[in-house]
Scaffold this active site. Sequence first.
Site, PDB file in Angstrom:
ATOM      1  N   THR A  39       2.114  42.584 -70.311  1.00  0.00           N
ATOM      2  CA  THR A  39       2.111  42.824 -71.739  1.00  0.00           C
ATOM      3  C   THR A  39       1.438  41.621 -72.135  1.00  0.00           C
ATOM      4  O   THR A  39       0.723  41.431 -73.164  1.00  0.00           O
ATOM      5  CB  THR A  39       3.441  43.331 -72.142  1.00  0.00           C
ATOM      6  OG1 THR A  39       3.477  44.611 -71.885  1.00  0.00           O
ATOM      7  CG2 THR A  39       3.088  43.570 -73.824  1.00  0.00           C
ATOM      8  N   TYR A  53      -0.185  49.964 -76.081  1.00  0.00           N
ATOM      9  CA  TYR A  53      -1.170  49.106 -76.156  1.00  0.00           C
ATOM     10  C   TYR A  53      -1.747  49.137 -74.550  1.00  0.00           C
ATOM     11  O   TYR A  53      -0.954  49.967 -73.860  1.00  0.00           O
ATOM     12  CB  TYR A  53      -0.602  47.856 -76.385  1.00  0.00           C
ATOM     13  CG  TYR A  53       0.461  47.077 -75.661  1.00  0.00           C
ATOM     14  CD1 TYR A  53       1.711  47.508 -76.117  1.00  0.00           C
ATOM     15  CD2 TYR A  53       0.425  46.943 -74.353  1.00  0.00           C
ATOM     16  CE1 TYR A  53       3.003  47.208 -75.650  1.00  0.00           C
ATOM     17  CE2 TYR A  53       1.558  46.797 -73.485  1.00  0.00           C
ATOM     18  CZ  TYR A  53       2.913  46.699 -74.234  1.00  0.00           C
ATOM     19  OH  TYR A  53       3.861  46.567 -73.506  1.00  0.00           O
ATOM     20  N   SER A  86       3.053  45.112 -63.897  1.00  0.00           N
ATOM     21  CA  SER A  86       3.883  44.604 -62.725  1.00  0.00           C
ATOM     22  C   SER A  86       4.380  45.766 -62.066  1.00  0.00           C
ATOM     23  O   SER A  86       5.059  45.392 -60.935  1.00  0.00           O
ATOM     24  CB  SER A  86       4.792  43.604 -63.458  1.00  0.00           C
ATOM     25  OG  SER A  86       5.819  44.385 -64.126  1.00  0.00           O
ATOM     26  N   THR A 119       6.843  42.621 -67.554  1.00  0.00           N
ATOM     27  CA  THR A 119       8.221  42.170 -67.774  1.00  0.00           C
ATOM     28  C   THR A 119       8.801  43.533 -66.792  1.00  0.00           C
ATOM     29  O   THR A 119      10.041  43.017 -66.442  1.00  0.00           O
ATOM     30  CB  THR A 119       8.788  42.733 -69.291  1.00  0.00           C
ATOM     31  OG1 THR A 119       8.170  44.087 -69.733  1.00  0.00           O
ATOM     32  CG2 THR A 119       8.395  41.659 -70.201  1.00  0.00           C
ATOM     33  N   ASP A 120       8.372  44.522 -66.654  1.00  0.00           N
ATOM     34  CA  ASP A 120       9.008  45.351 -65.661  1.00  0.00           C
ATOM     35  C   ASP A 120       9.655  44.994 -64.469  1.00  0.00           C
ATOM     36  O   ASP A 120      10.728  45.169 -63.976  1.00  0.00           O
ATOM     37  CB  ASP A 120       8.046  46.653 -65.484  1.00  0.00           C
ATOM     38  CG  ASP A 120       7.640  47.547 -66.553  1.00  0.00           C
ATOM     39  OD1 ASP A 120       7.127  48.394 -66.708  1.00  0.00           O
ATOM     40  OD2 ASP A 120       8.179  47.234 -67.745  1.00  0.00           O
ATOM     41  N   LYS A 192      15.782  42.850 -66.779  1.00  0.00           N
ATOM     42  CA  LYS A 192      15.564  43.621 -68.067  1.00  0.00           C
ATOM     43  C   LYS A 192      16.300  44.456 -68.488  1.00  0.00           C
ATOM     44  O   LYS A 192      16.755  45.506 -67.598  1.00  0.00           O
ATOM     45  CB  LYS A 192      14.081  44.142 -67.762  1.00  0.00           C
ATOM     46  CG  LYS A 192      13.428  44.502 -69.099  1.00  0.00           C
ATOM     47  CD  LYS A 192      12.021  45.137 -68.740  1.00  0.00           C
ATOM     48  CE  LYS A 192      11.240  45.670 -69.950  1.00  0.00           C
ATOM     49  NZ  LYS A 192       9.998  46.121 -69.705  1.00  0.00           N
ATOM     50  N   GLU A 313      36.353  50.402 -52.230  1.00  0.00           N
ATOM     51  CA  GLU A 313      36.363  51.889 -52.155  1.00  0.00           C
ATOM     52  C   GLU A 313      35.871  52.597 -50.828  1.00  0.00           C
ATOM     53  O   GLU A 313      36.033  53.698 -50.573  1.00  0.00           O
ATOM     54  CB  GLU A 313      35.740  52.743 -53.389  1.00  0.00           C
ATOM     55  CG  GLU A 313      36.709  52.157 -54.765  1.00  0.00           C
ATOM     56  CD  GLU A 313      36.093  52.974 -55.752  1.00  0.00           C
ATOM     57  OE1 GLU A 313      35.364  52.410 -56.695  1.00  0.00           O
ATOM     58  OE2 GLU A 313      36.146  54.344 -56.028  1.00  0.00           O
TER      59      GLU A 313
END
Length: 356
Positions: A39, A53, A86, A119-120, A192, A313
């Site tokens: 982005t 976008y 990404s 950012t992903d 993120k 556990e």
Amino acid sequence: MFKKTSTKWILAIASAMLLSGGVFAQNKPNVVILATGGTIAGAGADVTNSASYQSAKVPVDKLIIGLPELAKVANVRGEQVFQVGSESLRNDNLLTLGKRISALVKQDDVDGIVITHGTDTTEETAYFLNLVIKTEKPIVVVASMRPGTAMSADGPLNLYSAITVAGSKDARGKGTFVVLNDEIHSGRDVSKMINVRPNAFASPWGALGMVVEGKNYWFRKLDKRHTTNSEFDIDKIDTLPLVEIAYAGGNVNDTAYRAFANAGAKAIIHAGPGNGSVAATLVPVLQELRGKGLQIIRSSHVNAGGFVLRNGEQPDDKYDWIVAHDLNPQKARILATVALTATNDSKELQRIFMEY
Ligand code: DGL
């Protein structure tokens, strides 16, 4: 700081001086921007398009030209390594990017690296580089939540801040960083957490510092092994093994686990609820796959930061499973991918998960 003047730098500096009227100072750091898309290189149809976008459109030279203030804090030049969202980056892309960074940081006339990125999967790339690049020079992954065409775009200030951190002597030797929204996060810890706000990124144990008006303010250091203290070296890695993530909630079945094993996965990250919990119906298939040599790594998909304890556990010792400790599933996949280039011993892998 500024030792040799290669032709590339002369051209970059000349264009920066032309564009910004900036005075070229010998003592400014040399920072290379490696652009991958995302982005921060996105473009929307209208200034009101902050969330709709097209990602990965603007080339790195336009990003630099569009921000003449960069020339005041560093001598900057750019390379377009990829131009993708990404979410589409693959292991081969990580190898290509890592090897380019490794070559650049060996150069005397390079003081820091900035990677512009979507950012992903910023958190995956930044962690990968934290594990495999043998350098003390700052490596900063930067992204943005809004395209540069939008009102209140966050990319320009994020990029300016990233360049100042990458050119800073006080950022050396601290591992890789993710810089967004005035914060300096460790590439290891950051994730993120939100997908539509500028404050999208957070670290469960807190940011390393802040960068405000081009000045760094440090509050803590990463305690885990990284970069020059890592046993992994990108220059000695030519392929990365397949590690898959199986997301588990209620009513989970073994279909994905068996499919991943059949596809040749060397490890499966079990992204479980809570303490990386494993449904009773899954235990037999995980034991069967472990028996065939696959590594089973328990991680937690809880939102604000998991903390998977060994033999909490699940009888990990009995089943010879590995716990991802505080790493979320996508981070656990990155570490398992790198670790499996060095060992397939489960006790060694568990050591690695506790140290990195
Ligand atoms: N396609 C997403 C990516 O490249 C856009 C999200 C962003 O970069 O903020 O990660």
